[in-house]
Design an enzyme around this catalytic site. Structure first.
Site, PDB file in Angstrom:
ATOM      1  N   GLY B 108      67.703 114.842-144.901  1.00  0.00           N
ATOM      2  CA  GLY B 108      66.618 113.884-144.775  1.00  0.00           C
ATOM      3  C   GLY B 108      65.467 114.544-144.044  1.00  0.00           C
ATOM      4  N   ASP B 189      67.001 106.721-141.828  1.00  0.00           N
ATOM      5  CA  ASP B 189      66.686 105.330-142.140  1.00  0.00           C
ATOM      6  C   ASP B 189      67.680 104.438-141.386  1.00  0.00           C
ATOM      7  OD1 ASP B 189      66.231 102.857-143.277  1.00  0.00           O
ATOM      8  OD2 ASP B 189      65.909 103.674-145.291  1.00  0.00           O
ATOM      9  N   GLU B 269      58.578 112.521-137.177  1.00  0.00           N
ATOM     10  CA  GLU B 269      58.869 111.223-136.573  1.00  0.00           C
ATOM     11  C   GLU B 269      58.854 111.330-135.054  1.00  0.00           C
ATOM     12  OE1 GLU B 269      58.609 108.929-139.512  1.00  0.00           O
ATOM     13  OE2 GLU B 269      59.728 107.932-137.926  1.00  0.00           O
TER      14      GLU B 269
END
Lengths: 487, 300
Positions: B108, B189, B269
């Site tokens: 990811g 997620d 992030e």
């Protein structure tokens, strides 16, 4: 309408519990049993009514399946049986009913009657079940990709230990995100909504089953088959999925350790079957049967399936539109040991009115086609006498041979056919067993069936009925991936 | 919104064409954005090798290719197929393979912040970014292409690559048993809803799969800004017999320390969370040795 047998199972019983063989057939929601002594019985699930919690046992009687009196009008269709598995000692039968996702364990008595001992409803629909080598544990693989282990016969402690748990879950709901979590605008709104809901009251938590069951293995893919075996003192669990994987894990209690994968399938895998000499045979949506040295994860050979079928049925009516004919393996069986030391497997493909026989490890990998009167649904080996083995084959007598859609016009096809090997090792029809199991295989004319429960689970219009039957008998082709899924 | 779609697609396509024409140009993120969630259960039109042996690593790490593709190689392969398939298979396998194994996987990887940092932090290690969203994967691939072109003289960024994959389904198609030294799971997620929890990148059953591809002594690094997800990941790894949590001093020393620091500062992030003054939860797990089979106590 008499339904075909969608699954069969057989076992041999020791002298202690009545000697001889037993054959089980599942037709719709009904179980039919017959023994080598001629004893027979029936079982069909009771529709759950709120109050009554009696074990569902009804209408067992001597003689072949046939007329029965309808007891009460039922409102809900009964669940269809999707899997059967007997213990090696022939004392217990495990059945899965599809629609209610239930695993049911039966005790088989010496009169070959079935008494349901337990009924455990799983969270997701079981797609395959098996028993560990010691017959104490059921392994249940489901459509969600998980494998659960359940005791075959739960002890009283097993039952008590788990009842306490679910209440703990009734904690106050608190959203996992906070205002500091990185969010999109929409997420932020959702979070506000969640907080509002939390103030209003408790959120309904989905109940988990209240019996002992343990998650031991999981794929992120629909599981299609599960098998387990023991090599020396080591036990293994094999799981097959819709994403071409065959996974080899250690057995309980180390099932969390993955030993390896048998890789090579290019379409979904639908079945795995242990053959002799450390071989594994697998099949699925591709045009080959795969033979593995599974302990070293090595592909030994790929045996063509499509060719032999097409060749044999050249010019046969079911060949109309043969250009896009795709094979989907629905079952694989390893032929039990016999005088001949050949490693042979039989293969059924969805909607094909024949079995394919493959001799493994030989020079010729060509499959031999054994034509039958209808599409093959299931097969069970019965040890008749002195180790001689007969294959009882369940035939789709409703649909035309080679079709999963078109219904036959001419009645009278038997629901079962029997094959045994002659002295030269060729399969031929076995007449003796056909006679012994006459009642088991025959179809009852429609007017006599009106009062029986056999056709009940399939109600509604004729079209709905036809579709429900198709779904019950032919689910393998649906595993194929459809191109064009979103990014 | 629907009406705007074709225009947006046209613009993106035109942009990607212009980008392809210019070797050294860095891609712009705005042309590669994609919805943050992907359904790991759906049948995406994915390409993946049947097994690790069939993976074409050479196309991703050309500088490490065993056999450099010669001019006109492609045509030759097509011709010879008719003659001898067997001899050719060996050739093809050679053409696909690289001189060292990929050892770090960023699962990811998103827009690749960590991946680019890993390239410089571990110059002698091959790292792979894996991402399920197709546009985001393309962005990282374009960025790698541009950086490789800009740094042609010192061969930088040859040790990283990015591919589109659903690792929850196909991790063992890419990596052999115990091939990896480290896996990063950065800001996955969170799948807040309970009925979506099976879609999370960590579960007890996926821990078994991570344990299969990570060698004993290797690590899984996780970071998230969602406390609940952090607790979920810790709970599942700690509850799995193949993993032990790394704590205390060890988190700051050596390679583990370096990885933790990189992960906490370099991912896209992570930077966002820092800007937001959010919390970051880090956890590291070591792959422990597999126990002996039941009844076969170790000979040692």
């Amino acid at each position: 309408m008499t339904l075909p047998y969608q699954c069969l199972a057989a076992c041999t019983r020791s002298a202690a519990v009545g000697n001889g063989w037993l054959l089980f057939g599942a037709t719709g929601s009904e179980l039919v049993v017959q023994s080598s002594t001629g004893a027979a019985s029936h079982w069909s699930p009771e529709i759950p009514t709120p109050e009554v919690k009696e074990p569902a046992l009804e209408g067992e009687h001597e003689g072949p399946p046939g007329k029965r009196v309808k007891l009460t009008p039922v409102t809900e269709p009964k669940p269809n049986i999707s899997h059967l598995k007997t213990t090696q000692d022939g004392q217990h039968l495990v059945a899965v009913t599809a629609e209610d996702k239930c695993i049911r364990v039966f005790q088989i008595d010496d009169q070959c009657r079935l008494e349901q001992l337990s009924q455990r409803c799983m969270a997701k629909r079981p797609s395959s079940i098996t028993l560990t080598a010691d017959d104490t544990t059921i392994l249940c693989a489901d459509k969600f990709g998980d494998v659960y282990s359940l005791p075959l016969l739960p002890s009283p402690e097993d039952e008590q230990g788990v009842i306490l748990e679910p209440n703990d879950e009734q904690k106050k709901f608190a959203p996992s995100a906070s205002v500091l979590t990185v969010h999109s605008g929409r997420n932020r709104k959702a979070l506000e909504e969640q907080l509002k809901q939390a103030e209003k009251g408790k959120k309904q938590v989905k109940e988990t089953p209240k019996f002992k069951h343990q998650l031991i293995i999981g794929h992120v893919s629909m599981l299609t088959d599960i098998a387990c075996t023991k090599v020396g003192s080591r036990s293994y669990i094999l799981t097959a999925d819709r994403d071409e994987h065959i996974r080899v894990s250690r057995g309980i209690p180390q099932a969390h350790i993955i030993e390896g994968f048998c890789q090579g399938h290019e379409e979904f895998v639908s079945r795995v079957c242990f053959a002799k000499a450390g071989r594994l045979v697998s099949g699925g949506g591709g045009p080959y049967l795969y033979v593995w040295d599974w302990l070293s994860f090595r592909l030994l050979e790929k045996l063509p399936l499509q060719g032999p079928i097409l060749e044999h049925y050249k010019g046969h009516p079911f060949q109309a539109g043969a250009t896009d004919f795709k094979v989907a393996v629905s079952r694989i069986w390893s032929v039990p040991n016999s005088a001949q030391e050949v490693d042979e497997v039989l293969v059924a493909c969805e909607g094909v009115p024949a079995l394919l026989s493959f001799k493994l490890g030989g020079s010729s990998g060509a499959g031999k086609v054994l034509p039958l009167d209808g599409n093959v649904l299931d097969l069970s080996f019965i040890e008749v006498d002195g180790g001689r083995v007969t294959a009882a084959v369940s035939i789709d007598h409703v649909h035309k041979p080679g079709s999963t859609q078109e219904v036959r016009q001419e009645p009278g096809t038997s629901r079962l056919q029997y094959l045994c090997r002659n002295n030269s090792g060729e399969w031929e029809h076995d007449r003796t067993l056909a006679e012994a199991l006459e009642g088991f295989g025959q179809t009852v004319p429609d007017e006599e069936q009106d009062l029986s429960t056999a056709g009940e689970e399939i109600r509604g219009t004729a079209d709905d009925k036809a579709k429900a039957l198709r779904d019950l008998l032919y689910g393998i082709e649906n595993l194929r991936k459809r191109p064009g899924a979103e990014d | 919104m629907m009406a705007a779609e074709p225009v947006k697609r046209q613009k993106r396509e035109a942009y990607k064409k212009s980008l392809a024409a210019d070797d050294g140009a860095l891609p712009k993120k705005k042309f590669f954005r994609q919805r943050a969630h992907a359904n790991p259960f759906s049948d995406h039109a994915l390409t993946y090798p049947k097994s690790p042996a069939e993976m074409n690593w050479a196309s991703l790490y050309p500088a490490y290719a065993v056999k450099k593709p010669a001019e006109g190689e492609k045509e030759k392969v097509d011709e010879s197929r008719a003659e001898g398939q067997v001899a050719n298979e060996e050739d093809q396998r050679q053409a696909r393979s690289i001189t060292k194994d990929v050892e770090i996987a960023d699962i990811g990887c998103g827009f690749g912040g960590l991946l680019f940092a890993l390239s410089t932090a571990f110059p002698d290690t091959l790292s792979i970014g894996m991402e399920i969203r197709i546009s985001v994967t393309e962005y990282v691939q374009e960025k790698i292409r541009a950086l490789r072109s800009q740094n042609a003289e010192n061969q930088a960024y040859q040790n990283i690559a990015c591919l589109r994959a659903n690792t929850m389904k196909f991790l063992p198609n890419f990596f052999r048993k115990h091939q990896l030294r480290a896996i990063f799971l950065c800001f996955p997620d969170p799948h807040f809803k309970q009925r979506k929890h099976k879609a999370r990148i960590v579960s007890s059953t996926l821990c078994a799969e991570y344990a299969f591809v990570v060698r004993p002594g290797g690590y899984v690094y996780t970071i998230t800004d969602v406390r609940d997800l952090h607790e979920w990941m810790v709970g599942h790894f700690e509850g799995h017999a193949s993993w032990a949590r790394v704590e205390g001093q060890e988190l700051e020393e050596g390679e583990v320390g370096q990885c933790v620091a990189t992960m906490s500062t370099e991912t896209e992030e992570s930077k966002k969370v820092t800007r937001n003054n959010g919390e970051k939860f880090v956890a590291v797990f070591r792959r422990v040795e597999d126990p002996a089979w039941p009844g076969e106590e170790s000979e040692a």
